[in-house]
Design a protein around this motif. Structure first.
Motif, mmCIF file in Angstrom:
data_model
loop_
_atom_site.group_PDB
_atom_site.id
_atom_site.type_symbol
_atom_site.label_atom_id
_atom_site.label_comp_id
_atom_site.label_asym_id
_atom_site.label_seq_id
_atom_site.Cartn_x
_atom_site.Cartn_y
_atom_site.Cartn_z
ATOM 1 N N THR A 219 -7.477 -2.307 7.313
ATOM 2 C CA THR A 219 -7.781 -1.754 6.003
ATOM 3 C C THR A 219 -9.281 -1.700 5.756
ATOM 4 N N ALA A 220 -9.987 -2.783 6.102
ATOM 5 C CA ALA A 220 -11.424 -2.831 5.863
ATOM 6 C C ALA A 220 -12.154 -1.773 6.674
ATOM 7 N N LEU A 267 -3.962 4.534 1.956
ATOM 8 C CA LEU A 267 -3.300 4.661 3.255
ATOM 9 C C LEU A 267 -4.149 4.076 4.378
ATOM 10 N N ALA A 268 -5.095 3.219 4.021
ATOM 11 C CA ALA A 268 -6.075 2.735 4.994
ATOM 12 C C ALA A 268 -5.448 2.026 6.177
ATOM 13 N N ARG A 269 -4.322 1.388 5.998
ATOM 14 C CA ARG A 269 -3.735 0.642 7.112
ATOM 15 C C ARG A 269 -3.312 1.554 8.256
ATOM 16 N N PHE A 270 -3.167 2.839 7.986
ATOM 17 C CA PHE A 270 -2.754 3.765 9.036
ATOM 18 C C PHE A 270 -3.933 4.252 9.868
ATOM 19 N N GLY A 278 6.347 -0.040 16.788
ATOM 20 C CA GLY A 278 7.096 -1.120 16.173
ATOM 21 C C GLY A 278 7.550 -0.698 14.792
ATOM 22 N N PRO A 279 8.359 -1.510 14.113
ATOM 23 C CA PRO A 279 8.932 -1.124 12.843
ATOM 24 C C PRO A 279 8.041 -1.406 11.650
ATOM 25 N N THR A 280 6.868 -2.046 11.854
ATOM 26 C CA THR A 280 6.112 -2.474 10.697
ATOM 27 C C THR A 280 4.985 -1.536 10.346
ATOM 28 N N ARG A 281 4.069 -1.308 11.302
ATOM 29 C CA ARG A 281 2.957 -0.432 10.989
ATOM 30 C C ARG A 281 2.330 0.056 12.278
#
Length: 282
Positions: A219-220, A267-270, A278-281
């Motif tokens: 995210t950062a 949407l920064a985590r993408f 995987g199923p999380t991110r």
């Protein structure tokens, strides 16, 4: 105007898909020296087909970006490129089995709404060609990006990711502005400081982004990237290059820019998929 926005969105599609491929490759590469400017890490990552495919998409996206910057203001192109995170999220959801939360689906819609407002409010690109001082200043910023990246390697992972992401975004922002300061293709342009800023800023941004993707906060790093490549170039375009909006729609352009960037930050985590599906991110 229409061809400019279409090319900007096409560039966002290319960059968003490329980020998925490049981040997977960067995470799979052997750890480097820890420096923000680590050419060896880049060379290890580029041996993988995913990274090469991502570079190919980046090349197509860059061509589309140049066309867009020749037709619409920098602030519109910058916001569209920030929207590449929405593309990344959708690609990850489709190809990697990543589940978007309800908030993230809303964020995708917010990005699209912001871009729609920008499309309606954007005027013609400014006619300013930039002073010599601006061109040398841009080159100075590109050098500073490289120096900051080298120093950022000494920071702990948390602030390191943010600083590298912000510096990489600034490097990409240098490229956006430099495109407007280069007058076609000629031997004379080889002496243009803006051309040197474009080459140095783009190369530094790639190195720093690869290092940011290799470890640290997703995210950062991505939030820093989005802020660095949107706000500064937009200000330069309006203040020094004469970018304007349609008559009476400045408020809509400001609102659309803010909404699109805010949606991208959500949407920064993408910005950095994990090395394995995987199923999380991502």
């Amino acid at each position: 105007m229409l061809i400019g926005m279409v090319c900007a969105l096409g560039a966002a599609l290319c960059f968003g898909t490329a980020s998925v491929l490049q981040a997977v490759a960067a995470r799979a590469a052997e750890p480097g020296t820890g420096s923000g400017v680590d050419p060896a890490l880049f060379l290890r990552a580029v041996r993988q087909w995913r990274y090469l495919a991502g570079l190919g998409l980046d090349g197509v996206g860059f061509v589309l970006q140049i066309i867009a910057l020749r037709h619409v203001p920098i602030y519109a192109v910058g916001a569209a490129l920030a929207a590449s995170l929405a593309v990344t999220a959708l690609v990850a959801a489709r190809l990697m089995g990543v589940r978007l939360t309800r908030t993230e689906w809303v964020a995708v819609g917010v990005v699209c709404a912001g871009l729609l407002m920008l499309g309606l409010a954007s005027g013609e690109e400014g006619s300013g060609t930039g002073s010599l001082a601006l061109k040398y200043g841009l080159l100075g910023v590109a050098v500073l990006v490289l120096l900051v990246g080298a120093l950022a390697g000494r920071l702990p992972d948390g602030p390191r990711a943010l600083v590298l992401g912000l510096a990489a975004g600034t490097g990409f922002g240098v490229v956006e502005v430099a495109v407007r300061l280069i007058d076609g293709f000629s031997w004379r342009e080889l002496l243009n400081p803006a051309l040197h800023a474009l080459l140095l800023g783009g190369a530094a941004a790639f190195l720093l982004l690869t290092s940011a993707l290799q470890r640290g906060s997703v995210t950062a790093a991505t939030a820093g990237l989005v802020l660095g490549e949107t706000i500064g170039p937009a200000v330069v375009g309006v203040v020094w290059l004469g970018d304007r909006t349609r008559e009476g729609l400045a408020w809509l352009a400001v609102l659309g820019f803010t909404v699109a960037v805010a949606g991208a930050l959500a949407l920064a985590r993408f910005g950095e998929p994990a090395p394995e599906p995987g199923p999380t991110r991502p």
